[in-house]
Design an enzyme around this catalytic site. Structure first.
Site, PDB file in Angstrom:
ATOM      1  N   GLU A 104       0.655  -1.157  -0.029  1.00  0.00           N
ATOM      2  CA  GLU A 104       0.106  -0.446  -0.202  1.00  0.00           C
ATOM      3  C   GLU A 104       0.889   1.119   0.150  1.00  0.00           C
ATOM      4  O   GLU A 104       0.272   2.563  -0.429  1.00  0.00           O
ATOM      5  CB  GLU A 104      -0.806  -0.120   0.896  1.00  0.00           C
ATOM      6  CG  GLU A 104      -1.974   1.227   1.132  1.00  0.00           C
ATOM      7  CD  GLU A 104      -3.775   1.128   1.861  1.00  0.00           C
ATOM      8  OE1 GLU A 104      -3.611   1.692   2.490  1.00  0.00           O
ATOM      9  OE2 GLU A 104      -3.403  -0.590   2.164  1.00  0.00           O
TER      10      GLU A 104
ATOM     11  N   TYR B  91      -2.062  -4.915  13.339  1.00  0.00           N
ATOM     12  CA  TYR B  91      -2.823  -3.963  12.390  1.00  0.00           C
ATOM     13  C   TYR B  91      -3.741  -3.226  13.618  1.00  0.00           C
ATOM     14  O   TYR B  91      -4.708  -3.302  14.375  1.00  0.00           O
ATOM     15  CB  TYR B  91      -3.732  -4.486  11.892  1.00  0.00           C
ATOM     16  CG  TYR B  91      -4.257  -4.278  10.774  1.00  0.00           C
ATOM     17  CD1 TYR B  91      -3.611  -3.218   9.192  1.00  0.00           C
ATOM     18  CD2 TYR B  91      -5.816  -3.527  10.122  1.00  0.00           C
ATOM     19  CE1 TYR B  91      -4.234  -3.109   8.461  1.00  0.00           C
ATOM     20  CE2 TYR B  91      -6.172  -3.523   9.449  1.00  0.00           C
ATOM     21  CZ  TYR B  91      -5.547  -2.625   8.689  1.00  0.00           C
ATOM     22  OH  TYR B  91      -6.784  -2.000   7.469  1.00  0.00           O
TER      23      TYR B  91
ATOM     24  N   ASP C  52      -2.907  -3.799   2.187  1.00  0.00           N
ATOM     25  CA  ASP C  52      -3.332  -3.959   4.891  1.00  0.00           C
ATOM     26  C   ASP C  52      -3.926  -4.528   3.864  1.00  0.00           C
ATOM     27  O   ASP C  52      -5.754  -4.587   2.809  1.00  0.00           O
ATOM     28  CB  ASP C  52      -3.836  -1.943   4.719  1.00  0.00           C
ATOM     29  CG  ASP C  52      -2.628  -1.351   5.297  1.00  0.00           C
ATOM     30  OD1 ASP C  52      -1.663  -1.893   5.370  1.00  0.00           O
ATOM     31  OD2 ASP C  52      -2.413  -0.486   5.995  1.00  0.00           O
TER      32      ASP C  52
END
Length: 696
Positions: free
Chosen positions: A7, A316, A110
């Site tokens: 990303e 995350y 992601d």
């Protein structure tokens, strides 16, 4: 050759190091059979109406509902309108070549709804047909990346995630474009931005603002007694259970109590109270705590946590779960041992055979588990990064500690017909409360028995005033967004309603920031306060579907169902098209709320336009100027004559009836500054002190 797409460049560099792609090329890294490239967030986006040959805000064009959405490279605004970002176009060309020369694409954007959309939009825009697999990981540690690369999953497994992301993107386009154009056409001047999530969020802020400002405090009176403790010099103070709005009634009861020297214990309740450990953080609860403790905005907390993630220090960040699965729980003792070696948490980690399991539930883990530290040493952190990191570490210790157990005693006494009560508690087991030293001081009550006579050492009567609900802070607004405005304290019930909230953990911060960017809301210390522009918009849309918080929560619930494969995306698309058509018609019909009339004054800023009255705002009809003057100033509506005086003279006489943020009245004149913003000039005091000027 395989191509891995991340990303952003920083993540691509970490993955390239693991796979041995060390040679740097323009826009990618290569080596060992891999090309590793990157996006810069969304490289591709749905096109604006101009791409469909629909220019300007034209009533006959509405509603704009593309049969198929056209994708274009990310746009940037220029003096001549929007055009494709040249750096984005260059990167897309590089990615296109790499994809076409590949036997397989590994998607490493992601691991969430938005990350999936970033890749899929790009994949479809390029027209690529190369098969792709998914790297799905919850942290960027070397171990997590290597494990993820060993267990790549077929890209089709995430089709429903893509369908939900695409449906959300197109819904926001349909509601935002049509709603904004419709309201702006009805207004006749300026641009009034509305959105599927931003407008209900603004409505919650404005509703709370008016509830707070229109609140009328009411006086009440309460009695208090002090009971002597036998064989001690101490006393126990107790307030009356009831509060009285009538002072005469309270005074009569006070006199009765004052004449009495004793009170009778009528009830004693003793019970054990167990306070469960808190759940681990998801993004929203982390944002709320960071706002409450450190004043961080939701956007700040997300940005900081994202940096910690990219430094491999936390898992995350954009997670909506507060639970972990069994396989991750197996790693918790090792992580707690790591945290215990950090100086801030030395001696705070409980030594027990197995951590508490309250935050462990496979069925409540969605794409990602709750936020955890990874076990990498937190070196060279900024002050703000350290604060957020240790919030997460501290919450982990709390979540896996013992319960807090207290013995709670509640005593009720009666004196001259008035009931008084008090509570005390003794901590039997501090448990998780001891981690951050949140436990309050113990209050031990005497061993009183029902029917016992207590001797009084004094009594008093106090006056208080009822208080309004406070203005929203980002912490309370995030809570309201989680439950679509419903006030729910019970944590388990809040979790059950998560799918019905407005926005997602990943998007709520950007929604709030959009309200600031549109100048609908401003910050006053920690409070969120609507501007005159925001209040003007709210006054128009507050009863319309575009501002319906509950309905927006239902949309979010349906998107979650698409993600789980329970609802087809086509059904949602049809419903949102009908909704967009409905709100467009509703907004176009509110022209009467913008009914304009000429003020008779030339615009003081451009000198060519005429100032027009539009209900809540007075605006210049020169489209290149559009100077706005809002009628509402410090909780007072300006009259037509007062506005005309300001426009012609650049100032008014002293006006009465303004109210400050504390609700106190003040008098002041209004005046234009050099940029034609209005400010206050306060009259000189009788002692001759100079007037003060305040921007507004």
């Amino acid at each position: 050759m395989k191509t891995i797409i991340a990303e952003k460049p920083s993540v691509a560099r970490e993955i390239a190091r693991i796979v041995g792609a060390g040679k740097r090329e323009e826009g990618y890294l290569t080596g060992n059979g891999y090309n590793v490239t990157w996006a810069f967030g969304h490289l591709v986006q749905p096109a604006m109406p101009e791409e469909y040959n629909l220019h300007g805000f034209v009533r006959s064009n509405l509603p704009i509902i593309p049969e198929t959405f056209t994708l274009v490279p990310r746009q940037v605004r220029t003096e001549k309108g929007y055009k494709a970002d040249s750096s984005v176009v260059a990167q897309i060309k590089i990615i296109t070549r790499l994809f076409k020369d590949s036997e397989q694409i590994i998607v490493a954007t992601d691991a969430g709804r938005e990350g999936e959309l970033i890749f899929r939009y790009l994949y479809h825009y390029i027209g690529c047909t190369v098969p792709f697999v998914r790297l799905w990981i919850s942290s960027l540690t070397d171990k997590a990346i290597r494990e993820g690369l060993k267990h790549l999953e077929d890209g089709s497994r995430y089709d429903n995630l893509y369908h939900a992301a695409k449906a959300r993107s197109e819904a926001d386009w349909l509601v935002g474009i049509n709603g904004t154009q419709a309201l702006s056409i009805a207004a006749g001047r300026g641009t009034y931005s509305v959105g599927r999530v931003q407008t209900p969020t603004l409505a919650m802020i404005c509703e709370r603002y008016w509830e707070n400002r229109r609140f009328t405090p009411e006086a009440f009176w309460q009695l208090h007694i002090a009971a002597k403790v036998q064989d001690s010099d101490g006393v126990v103070k107790m307030p009356s259970v009831e509060k009285w709005k009538d002072k005469a009634t309270a005074t009569a009861l006070y006199n009765n109590v004052k004449e009495s020297n004793t009170a009778t214990v009528v009830k004693v309740e003793r019970k054990e109270k167990i306070e469960e450990t808190p759940l681990l953080y998801d993004l929203t609860t982390l944002q709320k705590d960071a706002n409450t403790k450190y004043g961080f905005t939701a956007e700040q907390t997300l940005d900081i946590t994202q940096k910690l993630y990219e430094k491999k220090l936390v898992t995350y960040p954009r997670t909506g779960s507060r639970y972990i699965p069994e396989d991750v729980f197996a790693e918790i003792p090792k992580l707690l041992a790591f945290i215990s070696r950090l100086s801030q948490w030395s001696g705070k980690v409980p030594q027990k055979p197995e951590p508490t399991r309250r935050s462990v539930d496979d069925s409540k883990v969605t794409d990602h588990h709750a936020l955890l530290v990874t076990g990498e040493k937190p070196l060279f952190l900024s002050e703000d990064e350290s604060k957020v990191y240790h919030l997460i570490a501290g919450r982990m210790i709390e979540a896996f500690s013992e319960k807090c157990v207290k013995d709670v005693t509640a005593v009720t006494v009666e004196c001259s017909g008035v009931v008084f009560s008090t509570k005390g508690h003794v901590v039997k087991q501090a448990g998780w409360r001891a981690v951050c030293k949140e436990e309050q001081e113990e209050t031990t009550l005497p061993d009183w028995k029902e029917g016992e006579l207590l001797h009084l050492s004094g009594c008093s009567m106090t006056e208080g005033k009822t208080k309004p609900k406070p203005l929203h802070t980002e912490a309370t607004l995030l809570s309201a967004m989680e439950t679509a405005g419903r006030e729910i304290e019970d944590e388990e019930l809040r979790q059950a309603l998560k799918d019905c909230g407005i926005g997602t953990p990943a998007t709520r911060a950007s929604v709030i920031e959009t309200l600031f960017a549109r100048e609908y809301v401003t910050r006053q210390k920690k409070c969120l306060v609507p501007t005159e522009k925001g209040l003007a918009l709210y006054s128009i849309v507050k009863t319309m579907r575009i501002a319906d918080v509950a309905m927006t929560g239902e949309w979010e619930k349906e998107l979650a169902c698409i993600e789980r494969g329970e609802v087809p995306a086509g059904k949602f698309r049809k419903e949102i098209e009908e909704y967009a058509t409905s709100i467009t018609s509703e907004l176009l019909s509110c022209e009467k709320l913008f009914g304009k009339k000429d003020s008779g004054c030339t615009c003081p800023k451009c000198g060519t336009g005429r100032m027009q009255f539009f209900g809540k705002v007075v605006r210049c009809d020169n489209t290149e100027c559009g100077l706005p003057i809002f009628r509402l100033k410090a909780n007072r509506m300006l009259t037509d004559d007062e506005i005309r005086e300001l426009l012609t003279k650049g100032k008014t006489g002293v006006l009465k009836g303004f109210k400050n943020k504390q609700g106190k009245r003040f008098d002041a004149a209004l005046v234009f500054d050099a940029d034609f913003n209005t400010g206050f000039v306060f009259p000189e005091r009788k002692d001759g002190a100079a007037s003060a000027k305040k921007r507004k």
